[in-house]
Design an enzyme around this catalytic site. Structure first.
Site, mmCIF file in Angstrom:
data_model
loop_
_atom_site.group_PDB
_atom_site.id
_atom_site.type_symbol
_atom_site.label_atom_id
_atom_site.label_comp_id
_atom_site.label_asym_id
_atom_site.label_seq_id
_atom_site.Cartn_x
_atom_site.Cartn_y
_atom_site.Cartn_z
ATOM 1 N N THR A 199 0.853 -1.184 0.000
ATOM 2 C CA THR A 199 0.000 0.000 0.000
ATOM 3 C C THR A 199 0.891 1.238 0.000
ATOM 4 O OG1 THR A 199 -1.822 -1.067 1.173
ATOM 5 C CG2 THR A 199 -1.748 1.321 1.265
ATOM 6 N N PHE A 201 1.321 5.097 0.827
ATOM 7 C CA PHE A 201 0.790 6.125 1.715
ATOM 8 C C PHE A 201 1.420 7.473 1.362
ATOM 9 C CE2 PHE A 201 0.193 2.225 4.019
ATOM 10 C CZ PHE A 201 -0.946 2.405 4.783
#
Length: 298
Positions: A199, A201
């Site tokens: 992921t 960020f």
């Protein structure tokens, strides 16, 4: 919001470079969505050596914390290599203009099925987690027919809810940190569909901060709803020799036919190509919003 003209924008960028400290701060007050043990917290600890994390229930509240000066920075999930973009963040970018991206990082996300101690896999009747985590673990969940899958606001909040629940037939998908944090037990490890599950960020602040080595630039542009408008932008990016790494389109709230486009560019803030591109985009876009130039922490 009123977007500056490219000449004013170029001055703003130069001023941000001049005013930014040479080193990214090791300690700061940082806003994250969720509760302790959330993946946003893990990303935050990757970006800052000594963060003071403040938790908020919604992503909307995280943006507001930056706008109102409650926190110095905020860390938000932008996209996942398995489940794709976090649409809510892109939509919030449209309604919150008082922020700039100052850093990004990629976090390897390994999901775990956690439950109260003594719980067996055969006991589980309901699993809680965030929609993105549920999507990333689709194959594992498909192999559990009859188990109810319930979405909630955060993976760590799901683990906390399971720990506090009086039920013994519930489980959560969360980070391994939540096992010790909430006194749970791990029933299954690495349950995500892909082992290389990452992921991305972003770290945002209220004002532009451009640190040395900034080699990525993000823009948010509004285009007229007519043939070739997106092509005009892409042609200019190509003409400046800049690599486009992300393109996301989102409808403008209240408008049926106008979209804003989010661009991630491999464009150093120090290169002559970036101001050239910003200047050219003004002639083909209704609005150009500079979201920041930054580097990615590996």
């Amino acid at each position: 919001p009123i977007y500056p003209q490219p000449s004013a924008l170029r001055k703003d960028i130069e001023r941000a470079i001049a005013d930014t400290q040479p080193l990214f701060p090791p300690a700061a007050t940082v806003a994250c969505q969720g509760v302790e043990g959330a993946y946003s917290q893990l990303a935050c600890e990757k970006l800052f050596k000594h963060p003071q994390v403040m938790y908020f229930k919604t992503f909307e509240s995280v943006f507001s914390a930056i706008e109102n000066g409650f926190c110095d920075y905020a860390v938000l999930p932008l996209e996942n290599s398995t489940a794709g973009s976090v649409k809510e963040i892109y939509d919030l970018m449209l309604s919150h203009s008082s922020f700039k991206i100052v850093r990004s990082t990629r976090l390897k996300v390994d999901h775990n099925l956690v439950a109260k101690k003594g719980t067996k896999m055969s006991d589980i009747k309901e699993i809680f987690s965030h929609p993105q985590a549920i999507s990333q673990c689709a194959k594992f969940l498909d192999a559990m027919p009859g188990v109810k899958i319930t979405a909630c606001e955060n993976t760590a909040a799901a683990a906390e809810a399971v720990a506090k629940s009086e039920r013994t037939d519930v489980a959560a998908i969360s980070s391994y940190n939540c096992v010790e944090l909430y006194g749970l037990e791990r029933l299954a490890a690495d349950i995500q569909d892909r082992s290389n599950n990452y992921t991305r960020f972003i770290c945002i602040a209220a004002k532009p901060e451009v640190y040395p080595g900034a080699d990525r630039t993000s823009l948010l542009v509004t285009l007229a709803n007519k043939p070739g408008s997106l092509y005009q932008v892409l042609a200019r990016i190509y003409g400046c020799g800049i690599n486009l790494t992300k393109l996301e389109s989102r409808p403008i709230p209240g408008s049926d036919d106008t979209f804003r486009f989010y661009f991630d560019l491999e464009a150093s803030v120090y290169s002559p190509e970036l101001p050239k591109l910003l200047g050219e985009l003004e002639s083909v876009c209704e609005h150009v919003c500079y979201l920041g130039s930054y580097s990615e922490t590996v």
